[in-house]
Motif scaffolding. Sequence first.
Motif, mmCIF file in Angstrom:
data_model
loop_
_atom_site.group_PDB
_atom_site.id
_atom_site.type_symbol
_atom_site.label_atom_id
_atom_site.label_comp_id
_atom_site.label_asym_id
_atom_site.label_seq_id
_atom_site.Cartn_x
_atom_site.Cartn_y
_atom_site.Cartn_z
ATOM 1 N N ALA A 271 0.840 -1.197 0.000
ATOM 2 C CA ALA A 271 0.000 0.000 0.000
ATOM 3 C C ALA A 271 0.872 1.243 0.000
ATOM 4 O O ALA A 271 1.956 1.269 0.577
ATOM 5 N N VAL A 272 0.432 2.281 -0.685
ATOM 6 C CA VAL A 272 1.141 3.544 -0.720
ATOM 7 C C VAL A 272 0.470 4.494 0.249
ATOM 8 O O VAL A 272 -0.716 4.775 0.143
ATOM 9 N N GLU A 273 1.216 5.005 1.231
ATOM 10 C CA GLU A 273 0.655 5.858 2.260
ATOM 11 C C GLU A 273 1.334 7.220 2.238
ATOM 12 O O GLU A 273 2.451 7.357 1.761
ATOM 13 N N PRO A 274 0.658 8.252 2.744
ATOM 14 C CA PRO A 274 1.306 9.553 2.862
ATOM 15 C C PRO A 274 2.572 9.460 3.702
ATOM 16 O O PRO A 274 2.680 8.636 4.599
ATOM 17 N N ALA A 275 3.518 10.373 3.432
ATOM 18 C CA ALA A 275 4.807 10.322 4.128
ATOM 19 C C ALA A 275 4.647 10.444 5.634
ATOM 20 O O ALA A 275 5.317 9.772 6.392
ATOM 21 N N PHE A 276 3.742 11.332 6.089
ATOM 22 C CA PHE A 276 3.644 11.496 7.539
ATOM 23 C C PHE A 276 3.023 10.271 8.183
ATOM 24 O O PHE A 276 3.315 9.954 9.327
ATOM 25 N N ALA A 277 2.192 9.537 7.440
ATOM 26 C CA ALA A 277 1.627 8.307 7.987
ATOM 27 C C ALA A 277 2.701 7.237 8.102
ATOM 28 O O ALA A 277 2.770 6.506 9.083
ATOM 29 N N ARG A 278 3.552 7.148 7.082
ATOM 30 C CA ARG A 278 4.647 6.163 7.134
ATOM 31 C C ARG A 278 5.578 6.473 8.292
ATOM 32 O O ARG A 278 6.029 5.592 9.007
ATOM 33 N N ALA A 279 5.890 7.767 8.473
ATOM 34 C CA ALA A 279 6.815 8.151 9.539
ATOM 35 C C ALA A 279 6.257 7.805 10.910
ATOM 36 O O ALA A 279 6.987 7.436 11.824
ATOM 37 N N ALA A 280 4.943 7.921 11.068
ATOM 38 C CA ALA A 280 4.326 7.637 12.361
ATOM 39 C C ALA A 280 4.047 6.162 12.562
ATOM 40 O O ALA A 280 3.730 5.726 13.664
ATOM 41 N N GLY A 281 4.123 5.375 11.457
ATOM 42 C CA GLY A 281 3.860 3.954 11.565
ATOM 43 C C GLY A 281 2.416 3.613 11.779
ATOM 44 O O GLY A 281 2.083 2.609 12.406
ATOM 45 N N VAL A 282 1.508 4.473 11.298
ATOM 46 C CA VAL A 282 0.076 4.249 11.475
ATOM 47 C C VAL A 282 -0.612 4.422 10.135
ATOM 48 O O VAL A 282 -0.014 4.865 9.165
ATOM 49 N N THR A 283 -1.885 4.066 10.079
ATOM 50 C CA THR A 283 -2.654 4.225 8.858
ATOM 51 C C THR A 283 -2.942 5.690 8.608
ATOM 52 O O THR A 283 -2.879 6.503 9.524
ATOM 53 N N PRO A 284 -3.282 6.093 7.342
ATOM 54 C CA PRO A 284 -3.593 7.493 7.083
ATOM 55 C C PRO A 284 -4.700 8.028 7.969
ATOM 56 O O PRO A 284 -4.635 9.152 8.452
ATOM 57 N N ALA A 285 -5.753 7.244 8.233
ATOM 58 C CA ALA A 285 -6.853 7.727 9.068
ATOM 59 C C ALA A 285 -6.381 8.003 10.486
ATOM 60 O O ALA A 285 -6.729 9.011 11.095
ATOM 61 N N ALA A 286 -5.564 7.104 11.034
ATOM 62 C CA ALA A 286 -5.080 7.293 12.396
ATOM 63 C C ALA A 286 -4.057 8.416 12.468
ATOM 64 O O ALA A 286 -3.932 9.084 13.488
ATOM 65 N N ALA A 287 -3.310 8.639 11.360
ATOM 66 C CA ALA A 287 -2.304 9.691 11.360
ATOM 67 C C ALA A 287 -2.933 11.040 11.628
ATOM 68 O O ALA A 287 -2.349 11.902 12.269
ATOM 69 N N SER A 288 -4.147 11.248 11.160
ATOM 70 C CA SER A 288 -4.819 12.513 11.374
ATOM 71 C C SER A 288 -5.072 12.770 12.849
ATOM 72 O O SER A 288 -5.123 13.908 13.277
ATOM 73 N N ARG A 289 -5.222 11.709 13.603
ATOM 74 C CA ARG A 289 -5.558 11.873 15.013
ATOM 75 C C ARG A 289 -4.350 11.788 15.936
ATOM 76 O O ARG A 289 -4.448 12.161 17.094
ATOM 77 N N THR A 290 -3.249 11.286 15.446
ATOM 78 C CA THR A 290 -2.108 11.071 16.328
ATOM 79 C C THR A 290 -0.889 11.867 15.900
ATOM 80 O O THR A 290 -0.495 12.809 16.585
ATOM 81 N N ALA A 291 -0.316 11.538 14.742
ATOM 82 C CA ALA A 291 0.931 12.188 14.336
ATOM 83 C C ALA A 291 0.766 13.690 14.175
ATOM 84 O O ALA A 291 1.602 14.472 14.629
ATOM 85 N N VAL A 292 -0.304 14.117 13.539
ATOM 86 C CA VAL A 292 -0.495 15.546 13.280
ATOM 87 C C VAL A 292 -0.583 16.328 14.583
ATOM 88 O O VAL A 292 -0.087 17.456 14.684
ATOM 89 N N ALA A 293 -1.189 15.748 15.590
ATOM 90 C CA ALA A 293 -1.428 16.460 16.848
ATOM 91 C C ALA A 293 -0.152 16.816 17.602
ATOM 92 O O ALA A 293 -0.195 17.635 18.525
ATOM 93 N N SER A 294 0.980 16.227 17.220
ATOM 94 C CA SER A 294 2.231 16.528 17.915
ATOM 95 C C SER A 294 3.259 17.206 17.010
ATOM 96 O O SER A 294 4.404 17.384 17.402
ATOM 97 N N MET A 295 2.864 17.612 15.822
ATOM 98 C CA MET A 295 3.814 18.198 14.872
ATOM 99 C C MET A 295 4.133 19.649 15.210
ATOM 100 O O MET A 295 3.293 20.385 15.721
ATOM 101 N N ASP A 296 5.376 20.052 14.869
ATOM 102 C CA ASP A 296 5.721 21.467 14.903
ATOM 103 C C ASP A 296 5.385 22.082 13.543
ATOM 104 O O ASP A 296 4.872 21.397 12.648
#
Length: 246
Positions: A37-62
């Motif tokens: 599967a091809v995922e957005p870069a920030f989702a790959r970096a966080a090790g989560v699915t694109p849907a979960a990335a919106s709720r987890t990785a983004v919330a801690s970004m600078d």
Amino acid sequence: MNPKQRIILQEMGFQLWELRSGPAAGGTQAPAAPRPAVEPAFARAAGVTPAAASRTAVASMDWAQLAQAVQDCRACELCMHRHQAVLGVGDQQADWLFVGEGPGAEEDARGEPFVGQAGKLLDAMLAAIDLRRGENVYITNAVKCRPEGNRTPHAEELAACKPFLLRQIALLQPRLIVLLGKAAVHGVLGGGDSLAALRLKRHALGEIPVLVTYHPAYLLRNLPEKAKAWEDLCFARRAIQGGGGN
């Protein structure tokens, strides 16, 4: 299905299956290896699915990480038509946050929100209450990619971009948010009330006061409504100064 369609569906999180042909004469055909599967870069970096990335990785970004995540985002179909994503512009410690609907053609080309005729009117609106783009003011949109044909963003597109907008608000910590147009209202506050019903009232996002007015592009098409927009701006100025209001 052509290769481009396949990649888009994979980026949106759909699992695709290969239709296997019958066995070749004299032997058995081995099953095809699954495509990654091809995922957005920030989702790959966080090790989560694109849907979960919106709720987890983004919330801690600078700010830098957020800007990159927005550029990499493939969470909805708006990415298919954009030239570039448009995060926002202005003072990252601003008291005032103005949120529009989405980038237009000129914004998509230049990478900055509100740079066309609507942007000139917004600058004039800011000047009328002694504000200036980039000075104690930050400007962004509810969606970061241009909707094709400058149409109104769909609900699912607003939802896909909302984690980015909420992170901008968390980083900014503005004293006041001004929503420009119905799509911005739906993207931030939700609900289905008309703009007329929401004007001249204090709303809130957490502890941050939120006010509503017309989008400058709408005002360009409906010149008599500028008087109402001026009334809204005066209400906003009183609100941030601690004056009275609903």
